[in-house]
Each structure stands twice: as structure tokens, then as C-alpha cells.
Design an enzyme around this catalytic site. Structure first.
Site, short mmCIF file in Angstrom:
data_model
loop_
_atom_site.label_atom_id
_atom_site.label_comp_id
_atom_site.label_asym_id
_atom_site.label_seq_id
_atom_site.Cartn_x
_atom_site.Cartn_y
_atom_site.Cartn_z
N GLY A 138 13.26 176.71 -24.98
CA GLY A 138 12.96 176.10 -26.28
C GLY A 138 12.31 174.74 -26.10
N SER A 140 18.76 183.13 -25.99
CA SER A 140 18.40 184.02 -24.87
C SER A 140 16.91 183.84 -24.60
CB SER A 140 18.62 185.50 -25.22
OG SER A 140 18.06 186.33 -24.21
N PHE A 167 11.41 179.57 -30.60
CA PHE A 167 10.37 180.01 -31.54
C PHE A 167 11.00 180.52 -32.85
CE2 PHE A 167 8.10 184.17 -32.48
CZ PHE A 167 7.25 183.62 -33.43
N VAL A 168 11.78 181.59 -32.79
CA VAL A 168 12.37 182.15 -34.01
C VAL A 168 13.44 181.20 -34.56
CG1 VAL A 168 13.71 184.05 -34.99
CG2 VAL A 168 11.95 184.54 -33.27
N ARG A 181 3.76 185.95 -23.43
CA ARG A 181 3.76 187.05 -24.38
C ARG A 181 2.32 187.35 -24.81
NH1 ARG A 181 9.33 185.89 -27.86
NH2 ARG A 181 9.11 183.69 -27.41
N TYR A 199 17.33 191.71 -19.17
CA TYR A 199 17.25 191.43 -20.62
C TYR A 199 17.81 192.61 -21.41
CZ TYR A 199 14.99 190.16 -25.10
OH TYR A 199 14.72 189.84 -26.41
N TYR A 224 34.28 193.28 -31.11
CA TYR A 224 34.92 192.20 -31.87
C TYR A 224 35.13 192.61 -33.33
CZ TYR A 224 35.63 188.27 -28.74
OH TYR A 224 36.13 187.45 -27.77
P1 NAD Z 1 12.65 181.59 -27.38
O1 NAD Z 1 12.68 181.66 -25.90
O2 NAD Z 1 11.56 180.83 -28.04
O3 NAD Z 1 14.02 181.01 -27.96
C1 NAD Z 1 15.27 181.23 -27.34
C2 NAD Z 1 16.04 179.92 -27.40
O4 NAD Z 1 17.34 180.14 -26.79
C3 NAD Z 1 15.37 178.79 -26.64
O5 NAD Z 1 15.32 177.63 -27.44
C4 NAD Z 1 16.27 178.58 -25.42
O6 NAD Z 1 16.23 177.26 -24.93
C5 NAD Z 1 17.62 179.00 -25.99
N1 NAD Z 1 18.58 179.42 -24.96
C6 NAD Z 1 18.41 180.36 -24.00
N2 NAD Z 1 19.52 180.44 -23.24
C7 NAD Z 1 20.41 179.56 -23.76
C8 NAD Z 1 21.74 179.18 -23.41
N3 NAD Z 1 22.37 179.73 -22.36
N4 NAD Z 1 22.36 178.23 -24.15
C9 NAD Z 1 21.73 177.65 -25.20
N5 NAD Z 1 20.47 177.96 -25.57
C10 NAD Z 1 19.82 178.91 -24.85
O7 NAD Z 1 12.69 183.12 -27.89
P2 NAD Z 1 12.52 183.69 -29.36
O8 NAD Z 1 11.33 184.54 -29.39
O9 NAD Z 1 12.68 182.62 -30.34
O10 NAD Z 1 13.79 184.67 -29.43
C11 NAD Z 1 14.96 184.31 -30.13
C12 NAD Z 1 15.94 185.48 -30.10
O11 NAD Z 1 15.36 186.61 -30.74
C13 NAD Z 1 16.33 185.91 -28.69
O12 NAD Z 1 17.70 186.25 -28.68
C14 NAD Z 1 15.48 187.13 -28.46
O13 NAD Z 1 16.09 188.02 -27.56
C15 NAD Z 1 15.39 187.72 -29.85
N6 NAD Z 1 14.16 188.53 -30.00
C16 NAD Z 1 12.96 187.93 -30.16
C17 NAD Z 1 11.82 188.73 -30.24
C18 NAD Z 1 10.45 188.14 -30.45
O14 NAD Z 1 9.46 188.88 -30.47
N7 NAD Z 1 10.31 186.85 -30.61
C19 NAD Z 1 11.93 190.12 -30.14
C20 NAD Z 1 13.18 190.68 -29.94
C21 NAD Z 1 14.30 189.88 -29.89
N1 UDP Z 2 0.30 192.30 -22.23
C1 UDP Z 2 -1.04 192.28 -21.87
N2 UDP Z 2 -1.59 191.10 -21.47
C2 UDP Z 2 -0.90 189.93 -21.44
C3 UDP Z 2 0.46 189.95 -21.82
C4 UDP Z 2 1.04 191.16 -22.21
O1 UDP Z 2 -1.72 193.32 -21.89
O2 UDP Z 2 -1.49 188.90 -21.07
C5 UDP Z 2 0.90 193.56 -22.70
C6 UDP Z 2 2.21 193.94 -22.00
O3 UDP Z 2 1.94 194.67 -20.82
C7 UDP Z 2 2.90 194.79 -23.07
C8 UDP Z 2 2.42 194.17 -24.38
O4 UDP Z 2 1.25 193.42 -24.06
O5 UDP Z 2 2.45 196.11 -23.00
C9 UDP Z 2 3.45 193.26 -25.03
O6 UDP Z 2 3.87 192.33 -24.06
P1 UDP Z 2 4.85 191.12 -24.40
O7 UDP Z 2 5.15 190.43 -23.10
O8 UDP Z 2 4.30 190.28 -25.48
O9 UDP Z 2 6.17 191.78 -25.00
P2 UDP Z 2 7.07 193.07 -24.62
O10 UDP Z 2 7.00 193.92 -25.82
O11 UDP Z 2 6.53 193.75 -23.42
O12 UDP Z 2 8.42 192.49 -24.39
#
Ligand code: NAD
Ligand code: UDP
Length: 320
Positions: free
Chosen positions: A36, A75, A11-12, A186, A145, A159
Site C-alpha cells: 500500500g 493481502s 488500492f481498493v 497487473r 495466494y 467462525y
Molecule cells: P493492494 O496491494 O493495493 O492492497 C492491499 C493492502 O493490504 C496494502 O495496502 C498492503 O500494504 C496491505 N497489507 C498486506 N499485508 C498486510 C499485513 N500483513 N498487515 C497489514 N496490511 C497488509 O491490493 P488491492 O487490489 O487493493 O486488494 C485488496 C484486497 O482485495 C486484497 O485482499 C485482495 O486479495 C482482494 N482482491 C483484489 C482484487 C483486485 O483486482 N484488486 C481482486 C481480487 C481480490
Molecule cells: N498480463 C499480460 N501482460 C502484463 C501483465 C499481465 O498479458 O503485462 C496478463 C496475465 O498473464 C493474465 C492477465 O493479463 O492473463 C491478468 O493479469 P493480472 O496480473 O492483472 O491479474 P490475474 O488475473 O492474473 O491475477
């Protein structure tokens, strides 16, 4: 710059790859597609300067040619995903981060870690600034996580201190936007999918827990700013507009015009009660602040969900 983006098919990551390509960088996206989707990269594949490599970064990471920066996003990120991939999540946060750091060290490249507000756990301090050390249950279900990301931060600063790698850490708070998987579990994706399908929105617990939702374009602008400087961080990236889950549900219902009801579900273990970033450091050090308000961001996201929803078989047949 020539930038390696791990997790770039997610996604990101896919939005980050697009932003870097749009300003003329070369991008090597490395992703094993565990959470992904290759279709996220549809607009980029085939473009000169963009390379996709399907690989697990927990098993190693090597790239031919020069590397100026490594953005380590790989991740699972949704609780449903990391709970179903617990060992892979620990592996990519630990070994995957080490391999990504080694790549940056070998090339003298800038390294940016996508960390998370989850390093604060179920926070006792509110709102959360970067000085807060967090309140994480090391043996709870979310620890696969949270602790992986805490280790990732620790090995990143090690590092920097011991190998002189130019590292930066961003702590990302809940982010939403186009390309969230409708079934990733989510809250934003789930509520939009349910509202559009006329199904009840699932409220976990009493819905008074809070999150602060940032639109993906804002987040990506912050990650790019972090790639472009030598700031070590950690720096919070998030939108301090804090909402309860119930408020979010009402907003999604209003924006979609859905008459879906609400359905209560048990609160998952260790679900954080409150979460809201202090973003003063991002403003001071990156000149970054979020610009997109939640109503506008949700409208764009809802439009994307509507446009990308699989067409019912009947409607598709009628269209022919
Ligand atoms: P996502 O699951 O959509 O994307 C994660 C990507 O990483 C996927 O494409 C997946 O296939 C890839 N991946 C996972 N394990 C892998 C591995 N071992 N080797 C190669 N690729 C791998 O999640 P996202 O929301 O896009 O999150 C991206 C990053 O941002 C993550 O590190 C996540 O922890 C961090 N993050 C996101 C949020 C959010 O709200 N979206 C919040 C906090 C942190
Ligand atoms: N949540 C909810 N209904 C859903 C999915 C999530 O009420 O169908 C709540 C969840 O319990 C949390 C918040 O929404 O309090 C955010 O959840 P999410 O999984 O998006 O991310 P988190 O911040 O918990 O990693």
C-alpha cells in the site's frame, strides 16, 4: 458505524475508507504498507473520525473502543506482489484473517472477507458462479495466494458456525481504477503505463486468455452493501464484461491514443485461461450490479495515471 479496514492504504482499501467516511462512518485503517501507499490516504488523514495505524495484522490486531464492522482486505493482491512476498501472503491470509475474525468476535461486529476469483483457480466451469468449487494447483506458484484465500474463506465460515460471528465473504474479480500502482505488474496498470510511455505493451502468451474487469467504484459499492447486511455469501463481485488480454491492449491503445506496439512474453505458470463472474447472487441478495462500462472506467483511470505520473526533471525545472 465504526469500521476497521485492514489493508486500507491499498488500492481498493483506500477507496473503501473514503466511501465509508463520506457517509459518516468512523474508520480505523490498519495497514503495514507492504504493497500500500500512505499517499492513497492523503484526503482522509487529519479528518475527524479517521485513524491510520501502521501494523502487520499477521502479528495481532487490537483496536480501542467499539467496533461495529471489520472489512478484512489486507493481502498482497497483484501476482507480482504475492510472488515476491509468498510467506507474508500466506501469513496474512491465515493468521491475519484469524486475528481479524477474533477482533470481530470480541466486539460482536460484522466481518467481511475480501476473497478472490482466484479461489476458482484455472476454472473448468465457465462463467464462474459461487457453487463452483474451483480448480487450484495447491503447489503451483500462485498457490501462496489462492490457498491463503481458500483457507481465509474456510476459517471465516468456521467462525460463523462455531462462534456465531456475523460473517460475509465477497469474491472479488479483477478490479481497476485510480491508485493502481503503475509498477504493480497487473495488466491494466502495466498496459496504461506502457502506452503512456510509448513502450510496447507486454502480452503474456498469445493474449487470448480472458479476464472481466470491474471499475473500483462499482466494487466498493458492493463491499459496502455487504458490510451493511447479514448475508454470509460467498458473493461474486465483478463485471461480467469478459475481454481477452489482446482486446484490453487494443482498448488501452485507443483510449490513450498511443502508437505503442505489442511485445510477446511467456505466459506465467498456471495463468488462468478464462475468468468471468456470474453476478446473479449479488443482484438478488445485495441488489448490486456493476454500472460503469470498461471504456468509461479506463478513461478515468488513464486520466489519473496522467495526472499522477512523476513529472520529468526538465519539465519540472521549466515549470519553476
Ligand atoms: P493492494 O496491494 O493495493 O492492497 C492491499 C493492502 O493490504 C496494502 O495496502 C498492503 O500494504 C496491505 N497489507 C498486506 N499485508 C498486510 C499485513 N500483513 N498487515 C497489514 N496490511 C497488509 O491490493 P488491492 O487490489 O487493493 O486488494 C485488496 C484486497 O482485495 C486484497 O485482499 C485482495 O486479495 C482482494 N482482491 C483484489 C482484487 C483486485 O483486482 N484488486 C481482486 C481480487 C481480490
Ligand atoms: N498480463 C499480460 N501482460 C502484463 C501483465 C499481465 O498479458 O503485462 C496478463 C496475465 O498473464 C493474465 C492477465 O493479463 O492473463 C491478468 O493479469 P493480472 O496480473 O492483472 O491479474 P490475474 O488475473 O492474473 O491475477
Amino acid at each position: 458505524m465504526r469500521v476497521v479496514v485492514t489493508g486500507g492504504a491499498g488500492f481498493v482499501g483506500s477507496h473503501l475508507c473514503e466511501a465509508l467516511m463520506a457517509r459518516g462512518d468512523e474508520v480505523i485503517c490498519v495497514d503495514n504498507l507492504c504493497t500500500g501507499d500512505i499517499t492513497n490516504l492523503a484526503a482522509l488523514r487529519g479528518q475527524p473520525g479517521f485513524t491510520f495505524v501502521q501494523a502487520d495484522v499477521s502479528s495481532g490486531l487490537d483496536v480501542q473502543g467499539p467496533v461495529d464492522a471489520v472489512a478484512h482486505l489486507a493481502s498482497p493482491a497483484s501476482p507480482a506482489d504475492y510472488l515476491s512476498l509468498p510467506l507474508q501472503t500466506l501469513a496474512v491470509g491465515s493468521r491475519g484473517t484469524e486475528y481479524a475474525l477474533e477482533l470481530a468476535r470480541r466486539h460482536g461486529a460484522r466481518f467481511v472477507l475480501a476473497s478472490t476469483s482466484e479461489v476458482y483457480g484455472d476454472p473448468l466451469a465457465h462463467p464462474q458462479d459461487e457453487e463452483y468449487w474451483g480448480h487450484v494447483n495447491p503447489v503451483g506458484p500462485r498457490s501462496v495466494y489462492d490457498e491463503a484465500k481458500r483457507y481465509a474463506e474456510a476459517v471465516t465460515v468456521a467462525y460463523a458456525r462455531h462462534h456465531g460471528v456475523n460473517t460475509g465473504i465477497v469474491r472479488i474479480f479483477n478490479t481497476y481504477g485510480p491508485r493502481l500502482r503503475p509498477h504493480d505488474g497487473r495488466v491494466v496498470s502495466t498496459f496504461i503505463r506502457q502506452a503512456l510511455a510509448g513502450e510496447p505493451l507486454t502480452i503474456y502468451g498469445d493474449g487470448t486468455q480472458t479476464r472481466s474487469f470491474c471499475y473500483v467504484d462499482d466494487l466498493v459499492r458492493g463491499i459496502v452493501a455487504m458490510l451493511d447486511c447479514r448475508e454470509p455469501g460467498p458473493v461474486n463481485l465483478g463485471n461480467p464484461d469478459e475481454r481477452t488480454v489482446l482486446e484490453l491492449a487494443e482498448l488501452v491503445l485507443r483510449i490513450t491514443g498511443s502508437d505503442s506496439g505489442l511485445r510477446r512474453r511467456p505466459l506465467p505458470a498456471d495463468d488462468p485461461v478464462r475468468r468471468c463472474p456470474v453476478v446473479t447472487r449479488a443482484l438478488q441478495r445485495l441488489e448490486w450490479k456493476p454500472r460503469i462500462d470498461i471504456e468509461d472506467g479506463l478513461r478515468t483511470t488513464v486520466s489519473w495515471f496522467k495526472a499522477s505520473a512523476p513529472k520529468p526533471v526538465l519539465a519540472a525545472a521549466e515549470a519553476r
